[in-house]
Design a protein around this motif. Structure first.
Motif, short mmCIF file in Angstrom:
data_model
loop_
_atom_site.label_atom_id
_atom_site.label_comp_id
_atom_site.label_asym_id
_atom_site.label_seq_id
_atom_site.Cartn_x
_atom_site.Cartn_y
_atom_site.Cartn_z
N VAL A 151 -4.09 -3.09 -5.12
CA VAL A 151 -4.51 -1.94 -5.94
C VAL A 151 -3.27 -1.16 -6.36
O VAL A 151 -2.20 -1.28 -5.77
N LEU A 165 0.85 -1.20 0.00
CA LEU A 165 0.00 0.00 0.00
C LEU A 165 0.88 1.24 0.00
O LEU A 165 1.83 1.34 0.78
N TYR A 218 -8.33 1.76 -4.23
CA TYR A 218 -8.57 1.07 -2.97
C TYR A 218 -9.92 1.50 -2.38
O TYR A 218 -10.70 0.66 -1.90
#
Length: 258
Positions: free
Chosen positions: A174, A121, A180
């Protein structure tokens, strides 16, 4: 192990329009002697990429996550199945751990194995909070279990001993925070339906307390703050997920009263 040096494990992958990610997934499991990609209607190069990596591509209309993974299992040539999503890939350490497990199997051996996940992330592999360690069963003998039919957050139900593998499955879910948030919105629609169908009645205080606990658990108790901005973002989006799940269920149950 067969004469080619590949393991008698079927890798199952469900996919739809995953041309950006599925190549890395498939490259990480070339030691398997059977790869099945179940495609639910891709309009990009997903099928072409899968076939170029030696996968058997089977088309099946989308029935939901659990049922699609059950269908994928039913297409396996081997008793042992390793399931991956198209945006996941296994590390070399995990591949070696799997190979080692299959060199020492016996009647008393586990019938399934779990391993930890790593999640990516905002340019960082998360190592704390709810994101790590994140153990799941993904390698199993289909004579002893299979996926349940839940439409979301499906999991493998096993009858028998479960072992532990070293190494991780890396999950690039993502490519942007905006993507996301879109994913969270879609998933919480399904989660709210499940809450409503379960008969749980959501109250106003629960909307606050459940979300607050989710944040405190991930960011403070499980040290999510050590992952910096990415850790804060993960904890905040997890909190948002919890809130939206129950807020949408609250909205649905009140709509039923009208």
């Amino acid at each position: 192990m067969n004469q080619t040096g590949k393991l008698p494990i079927t890798v199952t992958i469900i996919a739809c329009n995953e041309e950006k990610r599925i190549g890395e997934c498939l490259s990480s499991v070339q030691w398997s002697d059977d790869i099945v990609v179940v495609d639910s209607g891709s309009s990009d190069r997903t099928v072409e990429i899968a076939e170029s990596h030696g996968a058997r591509v089977i088309h099946n209309p989308w029935p939901g996550y659990g049922e699609q993974k059950q269908f994928a299992s039913s297409q396996a040539k081997n008793e042992w199945i390793l399931n991956l999503d198209a945006d996941e890939y296994i590390t070399p350490e995990l591949a070696e751990s799997i190979r080692s497990a299959f060199s020492t199997t016996s009647p008393e051996s586990p019938v399934a194995f779990e391993c930890n996940f790593e999640h990516f992330l905002m340019g960082k592999w998360l190592r704390h909070g709810e994101a790590f360690p994140d153990p799941h069963i993904r390698l199993f003998n289909r004579q002893h279990g299979d996926w349940n039919s839940r439409p979301i957050h499906e999991h493998i139900e096993i009858s028998g001993e479960i072992g532990k593998l070293e190494g991780t499955i890396r999950h690039r879910t993502v490519e942007s925070l905006a993507e996301y948030i879109d994913k969270i919105n879609r998933y919480t629609d399904l989660q709210a339906e499940i809450v409503l169908q379960s008969g749980v009645r959501v109250t106003f205080p629960q909307l606050f307390t459940r979300s607050l606990w989710r944040f405190l658990r991930g960011y403070i108790l499980r040290l999510g703050f050590l992952d910096g901005v990415a850790g804060l973002t993960h904890s905040m989006t997890s909190t948002l997920t919890s809130y939206l799940k129950y807020a949408k269920a609250y909205e649905l149950q009140n709509r039923e009263k009208e």
